[in-house]
Design an enzyme around this catalytic site. Structure first.
Site, PDB file in Angstrom:
ATOM      1  N   ALA A   1       0.817  -1.216   0.000  1.00 24.42           N
ATOM      2  CA  ALA A   1       0.000   0.000   0.000  1.00 24.42           C
ATOM      3  C   ALA A   1       0.851   1.266   0.000  1.00 24.42           C
ATOM      4  O   ALA A   1       0.646   2.176   0.791  1.00 24.42           O
ATOM      5  CB  ALA A   1      -0.970   0.000   1.187  1.00 24.42           C
TER       6      ALA A   1
ATOM      7  N   ASP B   1       5.318 -13.045   5.608  1.00 29.35           N
ATOM      8  CA  ASP B   1       4.480 -14.248   5.571  1.00 29.35           C
ATOM      9  C   ASP B   1       4.531 -14.957   4.221  1.00 29.35           C
ATOM     10  O   ASP B   1       3.908 -16.011   4.051  1.00 29.35           O
ATOM     11  CB  ASP B   1       3.031 -13.924   5.942  1.00 29.35           C
ATOM     12  CG  ASP B   1       2.360 -12.953   4.965  1.00 29.35           C
ATOM     13  OD1 ASP B   1       3.043 -12.449   4.044  1.00 29.35           O
ATOM     14  OD2 ASP B   1       1.155 -12.678   5.146  1.00 29.35           O
TER      15      ASP B   1
ATOM     16  N   PHE C   1       3.206 -13.895   1.524  1.00 23.69           N
ATOM     17  CA  PHE C   1       2.070 -13.459   0.723  1.00 23.69           C
ATOM     18  C   PHE C   1       2.108 -11.951   0.462  1.00 23.69           C
ATOM     19  O   PHE C   1       1.844 -11.502  -0.665  1.00 23.69           O
ATOM     20  CB  PHE C   1       0.741 -13.809   1.414  1.00 23.69           C
ATOM     21  CG  PHE C   1       0.574 -15.266   1.680  1.00 23.69           C
ATOM     22  CD1 PHE C   1       0.467 -16.179   0.639  1.00 23.69           C
ATOM     23  CD2 PHE C   1       0.518 -15.745   2.975  1.00 23.69           C
ATOM     24  CE1 PHE C   1       0.322 -17.533   0.884  1.00 23.69           C
ATOM     25  CE2 PHE C   1       0.366 -17.097   3.234  1.00 23.69           C
ATOM     26  CZ  PHE C   1       0.262 -17.994   2.190  1.00 23.69           C
ATOM     27  N   HIS C   2       2.421 -11.183   1.479  1.00 29.49           N
ATOM     28  CA  HIS C   2       2.403  -9.732   1.338  1.00 29.49           C
ATOM     29  C   HIS C   2       3.550  -9.207   0.485  1.00 29.49           C
ATOM     30  O   HIS C   2       3.393  -8.207  -0.229  1.00 29.49           O
ATOM     31  CB  HIS C   2       2.444  -9.065   2.719  1.00 29.49           C
ATOM     32  CG  HIS C   2       1.115  -9.016   3.401  1.00 29.49           C
ATOM     33  ND1 HIS C   2       0.560 -10.113   4.001  1.00 29.49           N
ATOM     34  CD2 HIS C   2       0.232  -7.997   3.563  1.00 29.49           C
ATOM     35  CE1 HIS C   2      -0.615  -9.778   4.515  1.00 29.49           C
ATOM     36  NE2 HIS C   2      -0.841  -8.506   4.265  1.00 29.49           N
TER      37      HIS C   2
ATOM     38  N   ASP D   1       1.066  -7.527  11.539  1.00 26.97           N
ATOM     39  CA  ASP D   1      -0.205  -7.001  11.015  1.00 26.97           C
ATOM     40  C   ASP D   1      -1.327  -7.995  11.327  1.00 26.97           C
ATOM     41  O   ASP D   1      -2.265  -8.164  10.554  1.00 26.97           O
ATOM     42  CB  ASP D   1      -0.105  -6.727   9.520  1.00 26.97           C
ATOM     43  CG  ASP D   1      -1.171  -5.766   9.009  1.00 26.97           C
ATOM     44  OD1 ASP D   1      -1.771  -5.038   9.836  1.00 26.97           O
ATOM     45  OD2 ASP D   1      -1.419  -5.742   7.784  1.00 26.97           O
TER      46      ASP D   1
END
Length: 386
Positions: A222, A250, A252-253, A277
């Site tokens: 983001a 993780d 994924f991010h 998070d």
């Protein structure tokens, strides 16, 4: 445990080096020494461990929830206590409960809950993170666009007043929507300002840094990316030695290759550190929940909105440590520092947290040979992890 005792039978990592054949001596809620076994007093009470490693307790500056509770759903001291308790089992001994963009009323309730938690000295609570609502609509991520808004003078005053009664107050803002003057006012009052959910240019991000911002929230996610002619927020944090950055490790991010490149490129002394998070799923088997009236589904290690947007993380801190150690090939020493010392430095509490050293808070994690959490001590008090 309020008397002096020694943790023995495990290797000890003090944040810099490893100690063998030694005991970690705790006096009340602080660490007294790391002492060779041969020099321990004969009458000291020993807590004998059967191998493994003693390491500094993990510090997480971005924790949205845990134990089935999301801070946004009802900010209260009970919610904060539940969130902290849920993360103990994964080695996190100090954290900032994090409020995602919400209404002014919910934000005020979260600040009040944080003040109450500070007054009651809730175990694990070290302050509050307000992630929004003063963000960029173009980089909103999972934040509800209807609740994102500019920072007005009343918002600024509320934050400046709140920091006077909280151990730590961190706020994430988009520097294209919050002026350098407002950033400077917050920093002068003691607020830690992080840049995030932002499409700001490299130049605007550095201007915010010059105004006192010292952090970037969940690096790569983001925010404006590193381009060959437009370095963006990512470029600003990697090039600047004054901006630290949280990283959601993780798998994924952020891609593993991007993580590795960033870690090699980052200018110091500010560091990249681990954040989870984490949402309400941590420590539970729930498969879905709601945030601002929108369903979030848990599947395959991911949390997503119905449109597939990542919505926080289904991640705990020891898993993040294992990921950067095993998947990125970082030394265990460095992986542990990313979970303890570096986040402590980012919120300026490294004089008491992030190390196992004389005078430091006795937040200690016992890891087994597989890097699973066996036991935690928080301020010298024993908490069984499993």
């Amino acid at each position: 445990m309020s008397t002096i005792y020694a943790l023995t039978g495990a290797e000890i990592f003090d944040g810099e080096t490893w100690h063998t054949d030694s005991g970690l001596v705790v006096d009340g809620d602080v660490i007294k020494s790391i002492t060779p076994l041969s020099n321990l007093p004969g009458d000291i009470r020993r807590v004998e461990l059967k191998g493994g490693r003693l390491v500094p307790g993990f510090i997480d500056v971005q924790v949205n929830g845990g134990g089935g509770v999301l801070l946004n759903d009802g900010p209260s001291i009970e919610a904060i206590r539940t969130i902290c308790d849920a993360h103990f089992a994964f080695g996190t001994t100090a954290l900032l409960p994090t409020l995602i963009t919400d209404t002014p009323e919910i934000t005020a309730a979260a600040i009040a809950a944080g003040k109450a938690a500070a007054q009651e000295k809730v175990a694990g609570f070290i302050g509050l993170h307000l992630e929004g609502p003063h963000l960029s609509l173009t980089h909103k991520g999972t934040h509800d666009p209807k609740l994102i808004r500019p920072m007005d003078d009343a918002d600024l005053l509320a934050i400046i007043e709140a920091v006077q009664e909280l151990p730590v107050l961190l706020t994430t803002v988009a520097p294209e929507t919050v002026s350098a003057e407002k950033i400077r006012a917050m920093v002068d009052a003691g607020v830690i300002v992080s840049l995030g959910h932002s499409g700001a240019s490299y130049e605007v991000a550095l201007a915010a840094k010059d105004a006192g911002a010292t952090m970037v929230t969940h690096l790569f996610n983001a925010m404006s990316q590193l381009g060959h002619r437009s370095p963006g927020v990512v470029g600003a944090v990697l090039e600047s030695g004054e901006l630290s950055a949280g990283l959601i490790a993780d798998g994924f991010h952020v891609d593993k290759a991007s993580m590795a490149i960033a870690l090699r490129a980052k200018q110091g002394p500010a560091k990249i550190f681990l954040v989870t998070d984490a949402m309400s799923t941590i420590g539970t088997d729930i498969t879905s929940f709601t945030l601002n009236g929108r369903r979030i589904t848990r599947a395959g290690g991911r949390l997503t909105l119905d449109d597939g947007t990542l919505a926080g993380a289904d991640l705990d801190m020891i898993s993040a440590v294992r990921f950067v150690h095993r998947e990125l090939g970082l030394s265990l020493d460095e992986a542990l520092r990313m979970a303890s010392l570096y986040p402590a430095q980012s919120i300026r509490i490294d004089h008491h947290y992030g190390r196992l050293a004389p005078g430091y808070i006795a937040n200690v994690v016992h890891l087994d040979e597989k890097l699973d959490v066996n036991h935690v001590w928080i301020g010298g008090d024993s908490h069984y992890a499993r």
